[in-house]
Design a protein around this motif. Structure first.
Motif, PDB file in Angstrom:
ATOM      1  N   SER A   1       0.844  -1.192   0.000  1.00 21.57           N
ATOM      2  CA  SER A   1       0.000   0.000   0.000  1.00 21.57           C
ATOM      3  C   SER A   1       0.882   1.245   0.000  1.00 21.57           C
ATOM      4  CB  SER A   1      -0.922   0.003   1.226  1.00 21.57           C
ATOM      5  OG  SER A   1      -1.752  -1.143   1.223  1.00 21.57           O
ATOM      6  N   ARG A   2       0.264   2.382  -0.285  1.00 25.47           N
ATOM      7  CA  ARG A   2       1.015   3.640  -0.317  1.00 25.47           C
ATOM      8  C   ARG A   2       0.208   4.737   0.371  1.00 25.47           C
ATOM      9  NH1 ARG A   2       4.152   0.449  -1.220  1.00 25.47           N
ATOM     10  NH2 ARG A   2       5.724   0.289  -2.870  1.00 25.47           N
ATOM     11  N   CYS A   3      -0.035   4.564   1.661  1.00 22.33           N
ATOM     12  CA  CYS A   3      -0.688   5.628   2.418  1.00 22.33           C
ATOM     13  C   CYS A   3       0.212   6.861   2.381  1.00 22.33           C
ATOM     14  CB  CYS A   3      -0.935   5.193   3.857  1.00 22.33           C
ATOM     15  SG  CYS A   3      -2.029   3.758   3.993  1.00 22.33           S
ATOM     16  N   SER A   4      -0.378   8.028   2.210  1.00 23.48           N
ATOM     17  CA  SER A   4       0.419   9.217   1.910  1.00 23.48           C
ATOM     18  C   SER A   4       1.291   9.673   3.068  1.00 23.48           C
ATOM     19  CB  SER A   4      -0.517  10.364   1.496  1.00 23.48           C
ATOM     20  OG  SER A   4      -1.357  10.753   2.567  1.00 23.48           O
ATOM     21  N   TYR A   5       0.969   9.259   4.297  1.00 22.93           N
ATOM     22  CA  TYR A   5       1.721   9.702   5.471  1.00 22.93           C
ATOM     23  C   TYR A   5       2.791   8.694   5.892  1.00 22.93           C
ATOM     24  CZ  TYR A   5      -1.537   6.377   7.491  1.00 22.93           C
ATOM     25  OH  TYR A   5      -2.256   5.233   7.746  1.00 22.93           O
TER      26      TYR A   5
ATOM     27  N   SER B   1     -13.142  10.909   9.175  1.00 25.95           N
ATOM     28  CA  SER B   1     -13.562  11.836   8.119  1.00 25.95           C
ATOM     29  C   SER B   1     -13.195  11.263   6.766  1.00 25.95           C
ATOM     30  CB  SER B   1     -12.874  13.194   8.315  1.00 25.95           C
ATOM     31  OG  SER B   1     -12.918  13.966   7.120  1.00 25.95           O
ATOM     32  N   ASP B   2     -14.176  11.116   5.895  1.00 24.40           N
ATOM     33  CA  ASP B   2     -13.894  10.590   4.556  1.00 24.40           C
ATOM     34  C   ASP B   2     -12.944  11.492   3.783  1.00 24.40           C
ATOM     35  OD1 ASP B   2     -15.447   8.375   4.944  1.00 24.40           O
ATOM     36  OD2 ASP B   2     -17.188   9.124   3.830  1.00 24.40           O
ATOM     37  N   ARG B   3     -13.030  12.795   3.989  1.00 24.71           N
ATOM     38  CA  ARG B   3     -12.142  13.718   3.284  1.00 24.71           C
ATOM     39  C   ARG B   3     -10.683  13.481   3.671  1.00 24.71           C
ATOM     40  NH1 ARG B   3      -9.856  18.773   3.289  1.00 24.71           N
ATOM     41  NH2 ARG B   3     -10.085  18.956   5.544  1.00 24.71           N
ATOM     42  N   ILE B   4     -10.456  13.280   4.957  1.00 23.52           N
ATOM     43  CA  ILE B   4      -9.092  13.030   5.422  1.00 23.52           C
ATOM     44  C   ILE B   4      -8.621  11.640   5.005  1.00 23.52           C
ATOM     45  CG2 ILE B   4      -7.632  12.804   7.465  1.00 23.52           C
ATOM     46  CD1 ILE B   4      -8.327  15.669   6.678  1.00 23.52           C
ATOM     47  N   LEU B   5      -9.498  10.650   5.070  1.00 26.19           N
ATOM     48  CA  LEU B   5      -9.124   9.307   4.615  1.00 26.19           C
ATOM     49  C   LEU B   5      -8.693   9.330   3.146  1.00 26.19           C
ATOM     50  CD1 LEU B   5     -11.911   7.145   6.308  1.00 26.19           C
ATOM     51  CD2 LEU B   5      -9.468   7.145   6.872  1.00 26.19           C
ATOM     52  N   ALA B   6      -9.369  10.121   2.333  1.00 25.01           N
ATOM     53  CA  ALA B   6      -8.982  10.245   0.923  1.00 25.01           C
ATOM     54  C   ALA B   6      -7.611  10.901   0.801  1.00 25.01           C
ATOM     55  CB  ALA B   6     -10.031  11.047   0.163  1.00 25.01           C
ATOM     56  N   GLY B   7      -7.365  11.951   1.599  1.00 21.20           N
ATOM     57  CA  GLY B   7      -6.070  12.614   1.578  1.00 21.20           C
ATOM     58  C   GLY B   7      -4.947  11.714   2.065  1.00 21.20           C
ATOM     59  N   MET B   8      -5.278  10.791   2.961  1.00 22.83           N
ATOM     60  CA  MET B   8      -4.292   9.833   3.461  1.00 22.83           C
ATOM     61  C   MET B   8      -4.042   8.683   2.487  1.00 22.83           C
ATOM     62  SD  MET B   8      -5.446   9.368   7.445  1.00 22.83           S
ATOM     63  CE  MET B   8      -4.966  10.542   8.713  1.00 22.83           C
TER      64      MET B   8
ATOM     65  N   LYS C   1       4.146  11.428   0.334  1.00 19.19           N
ATOM     66  CA  LYS C   1       3.367  12.464  -0.351  1.00 19.19           C
ATOM     67  C   LYS C   1       2.852  13.517   0.627  1.00 19.19           C
ATOM     68  CE  LYS C   1       1.998   9.783  -4.395  1.00 19.19           C
ATOM     69  NZ  LYS C   1       0.892   9.304  -5.261  1.00 19.19           N
ATOM     70  N   ALA C   2       2.518  13.081   1.838  1.00 12.91           N
ATOM     71  CA  ALA C   2       1.991  14.031   2.814  1.00 12.91           C
ATOM     72  C   ALA C   2       3.043  15.033   3.274  1.00 12.91           C
ATOM     73  CB  ALA C   2       1.417  13.292   4.018  1.00 12.91           C
ATOM     74  N   ALA C   3       4.317  14.687   3.113  1.00 16.43           N
ATOM     75  CA  ALA C   3       5.383  15.595   3.553  1.00 16.43           C
ATOM     76  C   ALA C   3       5.409  16.875   2.732  1.00 16.43           C
ATOM     77  CB  ALA C   3       6.729  14.897   3.471  1.00 16.43           C
ATOM     78  N   SER C   4       4.868  16.843   1.515  1.00 22.51           N
ATOM     79  CA  SER C   4       4.890  18.023   0.648  1.00 22.51           C
ATOM     80  C   SER C   4       3.654  18.902   0.806  1.00 22.51           C
ATOM     81  CB  SER C   4       5.018  17.586  -0.817  1.00 22.51           C
ATOM     82  OG  SER C   4       3.884  16.817  -1.213  1.00 22.51           O
ATOM     83  N   LEU C   5       2.708  18.472   1.630  1.00 14.96           N
ATOM     84  CA  LEU C   5       1.494  19.264   1.825  1.00 14.96           C
ATOM     85  C   LEU C   5       1.805  20.486   2.680  1.00 14.96           C
ATOM     86  CD1 LEU C   5      -1.091  16.382   2.483  1.00 14.96           C
ATOM     87  CD2 LEU C   5      -0.615  17.581   0.335  1.00 14.96           C
ATOM     88  N   SER C   6       1.235  21.618   2.304  1.00 18.77           N
ATOM     89  CA  SER C   6       1.593  22.877   2.959  1.00 18.77           C
ATOM     90  C   SER C   6       0.621  23.304   4.055  1.00 18.77           C
ATOM     91  CB  SER C   6       1.683  23.999   1.908  1.00 18.77           C
ATOM     92  OG  SER C   6       0.440  24.117   1.219  1.00 18.77           O
ATOM     93  N   ASN C   7      -0.586  22.782   4.031  1.00 22.37           N
ATOM     94  CA  ASN C   7      -1.607  23.256   4.984  1.00 22.37           C
ATOM     95  C   ASN C   7      -1.499  22.521   6.312  1.00 22.37           C
ATOM     96  OD1 ASN C   7      -2.316  20.956   3.579  1.00 22.37           O
ATOM     97  ND2 ASN C   7      -4.502  21.466   3.423  1.00 22.37           N
TER      98      ASN C   7
END
Length: 513
Positions: free
Chosen positions: A198-202, A322-329, A397-403
């Protein structure tokens, strides 16, 4: 010959790797030091799941070198695979060995023991120079059979400081039972799966553990049979080393345990392996560690419900409600999918432990997302939570997120989640008062509180800590009537005992056979 000590950090899989390294070193004739300070060579087996895990490893290395500059340090594990140059730059580090080359640590110990510290080469070989299809430029380091005998004094090795390579090319499976972990060395842990596809973003773990790979079923059965008769093997060529007692409970672990067997030919389903273990071994209780929610199938839950020999305990990482966060992850389920698994478990096994990992502070997480996670957990029969604050991992991938979420907000949300977890755990303990639970007695800890209390710790099938009056030997199974609570543990009164060295007796024990 020099003595060695393995200093462990991180998860059960890392501990299993350390046990396998120890098995190899003992088989090679090296002696294990009783304490860290008494060792000539220390192998530090690191974790890199969070920034704090990295910092803990660096701090340990500095303290070890300061306390004993003569000790030779070999640093391995997930941090060594991810950032070997960082570790090689620390004082006192003789070798940094990635997960890709952990099986070669015994040869490195050979090289370190063959030359005094003053004669050891200190040339730095950059990890970037090692390619997956290249020959490692340590030609005399192919295997121990190529070494001249140390007694001849003609060992001349020119080794670099870093040994690592492409983890995704690795097919070896490094594992040995861990006599320890939870319960103060009562229950062994056996790693049967490694790596993750798998490739979870975090998550950095797939990049330091490699592809999912499995210990073949015959090997799993063989290791469990050895543990249940009170012995283990250092290698196929060595004599068995007796263990104090046959294991009554064994924990199966992995990086992504539910994917067990998908890499094998023919493919093996995880629940089929569990059935084989129940049918072909005498282990009295089998427990599984963390398993992804979509791998909790109806067949798996049915298997758990069909026998008392599999612990009624499910640990399923949630991470967010949160489905939104699960998608981002980049998680591959949504809240409703997870909820169905919880409902399925609770319907078939109403007293089962259901635990979850939760990450707070993922980039972009809003107050509404946090509230959705709290509401999701509050409305479902969780029995405990493991709460983590988001940690930026280089290369993900999550390391490049700015927010990013402000640190103070993350801490407050983590406190709220932990408070909810404690409330859920307390409610679950209350629901067990008046019930009869089968427990395994554990070794008493060495803390003042443990030693001064005339009670014995125990663990139930549904993952509850129980205190039993009296000082009882560890590794006994017995039925106890739950009469109350003491702190975060339950109080149990024995109604069925087992001998320290024999099988459990009585009608309840007979039902386990």
């Amino acid at each position: 010959m020099p003595t060695f000590f393995i200093e462990q950090f991180g998860c059960r899989a890392t501990q299993a790797d350390g046990a396998a390294i120890e098995r190899q070193l003992l088989d090679a004739g090296y002696a294990s030091a009783a304490t860290l300070g008494a060792a000539d060579i220390v192998v530090l087996n690191t974790c890199t799941v969070t920034a704090s895990a990295d910092a803990q490893a660096r701090d340990a290395i500095r303290k070890l070198h300061a306390a004993n500059p003569a000790v030779r340090l070999i640093v391995t594990g997930c941090y060594a695979q991810r950032a070997p140059e960082e570790l090689a730059a620390l004082p006192g580090v003789s070798w940094v060995v990635g997960n890709s080359h952990k099986p070669q640590i015994p040869q490195l110990v050979d090289s370190l023991s063959a030359a005094p510290p003053a004669e050891q080469p200190n040339n730095f070989f950059p990890a970037s120079a090692l390619h997956s299809d290249s020959t490692i430029p340590f030609h005399s380091f192919v295997g121990p059979q190529l070494y001249p005998e140390r007694s001849r004094g003609n060992v001349a090795l020119h080794l670099g400081k870093i040994l690592t390579g492409n983890i995704f090319d690795r097919t070896e499976f490094l594992s040995a039972p861990v006599r320890g972990g939870e319960g103060n060395h009562t229950r062994p842990t056996l790693k049967i799966q490694d790596g993750c596809d798998s490739r979870c973003s975090y998550c950095v773990i797939p990049f330091v553990r490699g592809k999912s790979r499995s210990l073949p079923p015959a090997e799993v059965i063989r290791e469990i049979q050895r543990l249940t008769v009170g012995q283990t093997f250092l290698s196929v060529h060595s004599q068995p080393t007796p263990l104090p007692l046959p294991a009554r409970e064994i924990v199966l672990s992995g990086i992504n345990l539910g994917t067990y067997g998908r890499d094998l030919s023919p493919r093996v389903e995880f629940e089929d392996l569990l059935r084989r273990i129940v049918e072909e071994t005498s282990v009295e209780r089998l427990r599984i560690s963390s398993i992804e929610p979509l791998d909790v199938t109806q067949d798996l839950v049915t298997l758990f419900a069909s026998t008392d020999r599999v612990a009624q305990h499910f640990h399923m990482p949630l991470q967010s409600g949160s489905d939104r966060i699960l998608a981002g992850m980049h998680r591959w389920y949504r809240a409703e999918h997870y909820a169905r698994r919880v409902e399925l478990i609770h319907e078939r096994l109403p007293h089962a432990a259901i635990g979850a990992d939760v990450i707070t502070g993922f980039p972009g997480e809003t107050e509404d997302d946090h509230a959705a996670t709290l509401a999701f957990i509050e409305s479902r029969p969780f029995t405990y939570l493991h709460v983590f604050s988001f940690s930026k991992r280089p290369g993900t991938k999550a390391a490049s997120l700015s927010n990013e979420v402000p640190g103070a907000v993350v801490k407050r949300r983590a406190r709220e989640l932990r408070a909810l977890g404690e409330s859920k755990a307390a409610a679950f303990r209350q629901s067990q008062i008046g019930r009869t639970l089968r427990v395994l007695t554990l070794c008493r800890g060495d803390s003042a509180e443990e030693l001064e209390t005339d009670t014995t710790p125990a663990l139930s099938s549904n993952y509850l800590r129980v205190r039993i009056n009296g000082n009882r030997p560890a590794n006994n199974c017995l039925d106890v009537l739950i009469s109350g609570e003491t702190g975060t543990a339950l109080v149990g009164e024995p109604i069925l005992s087992c001998s320290a060295h024999g099988a459990c007796s009585g009608p309840v024990a007979a039902s386990l056979r």
